[in-house]
Scaffold this motif. Structure first.
Motif, PDB file in Angstrom:
ATOM      1  N   GLY A  15       0.828  -1.197   0.000  1.00 24.26           N
ATOM      2  CA  GLY A  15       0.000   0.000   0.000  1.00 24.26           C
ATOM      3  C   GLY A  15       0.857   1.240   0.000  1.00 24.26           C
ATOM      4  N   LYS A  16       0.654   2.116   0.942  1.00 24.43           N
ATOM      5  CA  LYS A  16       1.432   3.346   1.035  1.00 24.43           C
ATOM      6  C   LYS A  16       2.842   3.056   1.543  1.00 24.43           C
ATOM      7  CE  LYS A  16      -2.487   6.473   1.761  1.00 24.43           C
ATOM      8  NZ  LYS A  16      -2.221   7.268   0.539  1.00 24.43           N
ATOM      9  N   ALA A  17       3.768   3.965   1.221  1.00 25.54           N
ATOM     10  CA  ALA A  17       5.149   3.793   1.645  1.00 25.54           C
ATOM     11  C   ALA A  17       5.368   4.231   3.085  1.00 25.54           C
ATOM     12  CB  ALA A  17       6.083   4.565   0.720  1.00 25.54           C
ATOM     13  N   PHE A  18       4.501   5.119   3.606  1.00 23.55           N
ATOM     14  CA  PHE A  18       4.643   5.641   4.968  1.00 23.55           C
ATOM     15  C   PHE A  18       3.318   5.453   5.708  1.00 23.55           C
ATOM     16  CE2 PHE A  18       7.398   8.110   2.163  1.00 23.55           C
ATOM     17  CZ  PHE A  18       8.634   7.926   2.775  1.00 23.55           C
ATOM     18  N   SER A  19       3.427   5.376   7.043  1.00 23.86           N
ATOM     19  CA  SER A  19       2.234   5.162   7.860  1.00 23.86           C
ATOM     20  C   SER A  19       1.856   6.387   8.682  1.00 23.86           C
ATOM     21  CB  SER A  19       2.452   3.970   8.804  1.00 23.86           C
ATOM     22  OG  SER A  19       3.500   4.242   9.719  1.00 23.86           O
ATOM     23  N   GLN A  20       2.704   7.409   8.674  1.00 20.99           N
ATOM     24  CA  GLN A  20       2.414   8.612   9.453  1.00 20.99           C
ATOM     25  C   GLN A  20       2.750   9.851   8.631  1.00 20.99           C
ATOM     26  OE1 GLN A  20       4.757  10.935  10.900  1.00 20.99           O
ATOM     27  NE2 GLN A  20       3.183  12.111  11.979  1.00 20.99           N
ATOM     28  N   PHE A  21       1.839  10.829   8.624  1.00 22.84           N
ATOM     29  CA  PHE A  21       2.015  12.054   7.850  1.00 22.84           C
ATOM     30  C   PHE A  21       1.635  13.244   8.728  1.00 22.84           C
ATOM     31  CE2 PHE A  21       0.592   8.583   5.231  1.00 22.84           C
ATOM     32  CZ  PHE A  21       1.380   8.626   4.088  1.00 22.84           C
ATOM     33  N   ASN A  22       2.247  14.393   8.460  1.00 21.74           N
ATOM     34  CA  ASN A  22       1.715  15.614   9.070  1.00 21.74           C
ATOM     35  C   ASN A  22       0.635  16.187   8.156  1.00 21.74           C
ATOM     36  OD1 ASN A  22       3.242  16.571   6.975  1.00 21.74           O
ATOM     37  ND2 ASN A  22       4.294  18.158   8.134  1.00 21.74           N
ATOM     38  N   LYS A  23      -0.005  17.258   8.554  1.00 23.43           N
ATOM     39  CA  LYS A  23      -1.153  17.770   7.808  1.00 23.43           C
ATOM     40  C   LYS A  23      -0.774  18.227   6.405  1.00 23.43           C
ATOM     41  CE  LYS A  23      -3.818  19.174  11.875  1.00 23.43           C
ATOM     42  NZ  LYS A  23      -4.462  20.304  12.598  1.00 23.43           N
ATOM     43  N   ARG A  24       0.423  18.754   6.235  1.00 26.41           N
ATOM     44  CA  ARG A  24       0.849  19.257   4.924  1.00 26.41           C
ATOM     45  C   ARG A  24       1.644  18.221   4.128  1.00 26.41           C
ATOM     46  NH1 ARG A  24       2.875  25.458   6.294  1.00 26.41           N
ATOM     47  NH2 ARG A  24       0.878  26.189   7.193  1.00 26.41           N
ATOM     48  N   PHE A  25       1.791  17.042   4.684  1.00 29.09           N
ATOM     49  CA  PHE A  25       2.504  15.947   4.025  1.00 29.09           C
ATOM     50  C   PHE A  25       3.970  16.294   3.738  1.00 29.09           C
ATOM     51  CE2 PHE A  25      -1.704  14.427   3.572  1.00 29.09           C
ATOM     52  CZ  PHE A  25      -1.627  13.059   3.369  1.00 29.09           C
ATOM     53  N   THR A  26       4.536  17.197   4.512  1.00 26.44           N
ATOM     54  CA  THR A  26       5.949  17.520   4.360  1.00 26.44           C
ATOM     55  C   THR A  26       6.830  16.588   5.190  1.00 26.44           C
ATOM     56  OG1 THR A  26       5.738  19.162   6.126  1.00 26.44           O
ATOM     57  CG2 THR A  26       5.495  19.943   3.853  1.00 26.44           C
ATOM     58  N   HIS A  27       6.250  15.975   6.223  1.00 26.24           N
ATOM     59  CA  HIS A  27       6.960  15.013   7.059  1.00 26.24           C
ATOM     60  C   HIS A  27       6.240  13.671   6.970  1.00 26.24           C
ATOM     61  CE1 HIS A  27       8.388  18.605   9.741  1.00 26.24           C
ATOM     62  NE2 HIS A  27       8.962  18.589   8.539  1.00 26.24           N
ATOM     63  N   GLY A  35       1.038  -7.279   5.283  1.00 28.70           N
ATOM     64  CA  GLY A  35       0.385  -6.094   5.819  1.00 28.70           C
ATOM     65  C   GLY A  35       0.092  -5.088   4.728  1.00 28.70           C
ATOM     66  N   ILE A  36      -0.983  -4.351   4.886  1.00 29.86           N
ATOM     67  CA  ILE A  36      -1.375  -3.331   3.916  1.00 29.86           C
ATOM     68  C   ILE A  36      -1.656  -2.034   4.659  1.00 29.86           C
ATOM     69  CG2 ILE A  36      -3.016  -2.651   2.125  1.00 29.86           C
ATOM     70  CD1 ILE A  36      -3.558  -5.553   1.587  1.00 29.86           C
ATOM     71  N   ILE A  37      -0.978  -0.961   4.258  1.00 29.18           N
ATOM     72  CA  ILE A  37      -1.212   0.359   4.837  1.00 29.18           C
ATOM     73  C   ILE A  37      -2.357   1.015   4.069  1.00 29.18           C
ATOM     74  CG2 ILE A  37      -0.197   2.602   5.371  1.00 29.18           C
ATOM     75  CD1 ILE A  37       2.526   1.295   5.356  1.00 29.18           C
ATOM     76  N   LEU A  38      -3.434   1.318   4.761  1.00 30.94           N
ATOM     77  CA  LEU A  38      -4.614   1.918   4.146  1.00 30.94           C
ATOM     78  C   LEU A  38      -4.531   3.444   4.195  1.00 30.94           C
ATOM     79  CD1 LEU A  38      -7.336  -0.423   5.688  1.00 30.94           C
ATOM     80  CD2 LEU A  38      -6.064  -0.718   3.560  1.00 30.94           C
ATOM     81  N   SER A  39      -5.483   4.103   3.559  1.00 22.34           N
ATOM     82  CA  SER A  39      -5.507   5.570   3.543  1.00 22.34           C
ATOM     83  C   SER A  39      -5.953   6.111   4.895  1.00 22.34           C
ATOM     84  CB  SER A  39      -6.451   6.072   2.449  1.00 22.34           C
ATOM     85  OG  SER A  39      -6.016   5.645   1.168  1.00 22.34           O
ATOM     86  N   ASN A  40      -5.390   7.253   5.277  1.00 22.41           N
ATOM     87  CA  ASN A  40      -5.804   7.917   6.512  1.00 22.41           C
ATOM     88  C   ASN A  40      -6.645   9.135   6.162  1.00 22.41           C
ATOM     89  OD1 ASN A  40      -3.536   9.166   5.357  1.00 22.41           O
ATOM     90  ND2 ASN A  40      -3.012  10.184   7.275  1.00 22.41           N
ATOM     91  N   HIS A  49      -2.001   9.033  11.499  1.00 22.95           N
ATOM     92  CA  HIS A  49      -1.490   7.685  11.275  1.00 22.95           C
ATOM     93  C   HIS A  49      -2.464   6.908  10.390  1.00 22.95           C
ATOM     94  CE1 HIS A  49       1.933   7.370  14.173  1.00 22.95           C
ATOM     95  NE2 HIS A  49       1.331   8.442  14.661  1.00 22.95           N
ATOM     96  N   CYS A  50      -1.913   5.999   9.589  1.00 27.38           N
ATOM     97  CA  CYS A  50      -2.740   5.171   8.694  1.00 27.38           C
ATOM     98  C   CYS A  50      -3.069   3.845   9.375  1.00 27.38           C
ATOM     99  CB  CYS A  50      -1.995   4.878   7.395  1.00 27.38           C
ATOM    100  SG  CYS A  50      -1.562   6.326   6.423  1.00 27.38           S
TER     101      CYS A  50
END
Length: 369
Positions: free
Chosen positions: A131-143, A165-170, A175-176
């Motif tokens: 799924g997604k490459a990362f499981s945690q994002f900040n609001k602006r997706f810069t981190h 495991g599959i990381i779903l959309s948040n 966190h996803c």
């Protein structure tokens, strides 16, 4: 969450700004015995229904401080050492293992070393996440970071060999959600069996090249069907070549052994054995090469047999095979922002990618078949 109200729950107390940790399970799947809860850790001890082996579900919400994280790793390491059973360690670890698992923030090598040492010392396997490459994002997706994951022991892989495991959309949280599932992915049978020792035999490459370049009878314009037919032709050619080679090798081995026996008889009565001894050494060397190739083939056959039938006296080899299988297994592929796990769709995605990559260009001077 799964369509009924038949569930049990365990939770830890609130810690600072954290609202605590919650673990929910279906008693028809997992039977609990005791719960251990404190701070950043929630442990549920029990067993999966139908299995007598103890399993520990360790839910983690690691602290931000590197020192406190190290204390948490030490506690879990001691807990795993002192308790017999299988372990599933999951949650927000607030740490990454490698630089590519963090984007937009600084990578802490010392923190990563502590985390990797903890995983290694506990004998845990990091389940690959699709799924997604990362499981945690900040609001602006810069981190972005991969802070959430599942770590399992070898016993869990033995019980559930097809874990992924599959990381779903948040949508609301930073966190996803991640789904861990045991689903067998079947990409169909392999084209044919191939021994590694064949690459060392003279004439092997010529057989493969000749069979591959023979287009007689290939009438289909479908590239997938032509590819399948070519592999089938190579398989048939290799089968005939191997049967012939095996018969010749068997006859040659018998002749070499007879000649060695004759030389041994002559050496006992010969006053000048130099030439006979030289020829005997040459025959022994040839015999060793033949037996070495046979030993490689037998080792490959045994490895396949152990993998398929099992061997109660080779748990180490089972562990190595399971770990390697998890590392090489294709869980799915991301296409146009959509995670695809269906084997047929995965094959089509790979085919379309390479068709577009190697399609004929108007400026190309190299023709294609």
């Amino acid at each position: 969450m799964w369509g009924n109200f038949n569930f049990k729950v365990a939770s830890s107390s609130v810690s600072g700004r954290s609202g605590g940790i919650v673990t929910i399970w279906d008693p028809r799947v997992f039977s609990s015995k005791r719960v251990i809860s404190f701070g950043n850790l929630l442990i549920v001890e029990g067993a999966f229904v139908g299995s007598a082996r103890t399993t520990f579900l360790i839910n983690i919400y690691a602290p931000q401080s590197q020192v406190k994280k190290k204390r948490l790793w030490d506690y879990i390491r001691n807990f795993v050492t002192q308790n017999a059973g299988d372990f599933i360690v999951f949650g927000d670890f607030n740490a990454v293992r490698f630089p590519h698992e963090r984007y937009g923030t600084c990578f802490n090598q010392a923190e990563a070393n502590d985390f990797n040492s903890f995983i290694h010392d506990c004998g845990l396997v990091d389940i690959k996440l699709g799924g997604k490459a990362f499981s945690q994002f900040n609001k602006r997706f810069t981190h972005r970071s991969l802070l959430d994951r599942f770590l399992v022991s070898d016993g869990i892989l033995g019980t559930f060999p097809y874990l992924s495991g599959i990381i779903l959309s948040n949508l609301w949280s930073d966190h996803c959600p991640i789904i861990l599932r045991n689903e067998r992915v079947d990409y169909g049978p392999i084209p044919f069996k191939l021994f590694h020792s064949w690459f060392e035999i003279k004439g092997f490459e010529e057989v493969v090249t000749k069979a591959w370049n023979d287009n007689t009878g290939l009438t289909s314009h479908n590239p997938q069907l032509r590819f399948k037919d070519k592999l089938k032709r190579v398989k048939e050619a290799l089968k005939l070549w191997h049967n012939s080679y095996k018969s010749k090798q068997c006859l040659a081995k018998i002749n070499i052994l007879k000649e060695i026996d004759q030389m041994d008889a002559l050496l006992d009565a010969c006053s000048d054995p130099f030439q006979l001894a030289t020829n005997r050494c040459i025959h022994i060397k040839t015999l060793e090469q033949m037996e070495s190739l046979e030993a490689h083939n037998q080792a490959q056959k045994y490895k396949k047999l152990v993998h398929s039938l099992g061997d109660e006296n080779s748990s180490f080899f089972h562990t190595a095979i399971n770990r390697k299988r998890k590392k090489l297994q294709i869980e799915g592929v991301m296409s146009d922002g959509i995670w695809i796990s269906n084997p047929i769709q995965v094959k089509e995605t790979f085919l379309n990618f390479f068709v577009n990559k190697f399609k004929h260009s108007p400026n190309s001077i190299i023709g294609t078949e």
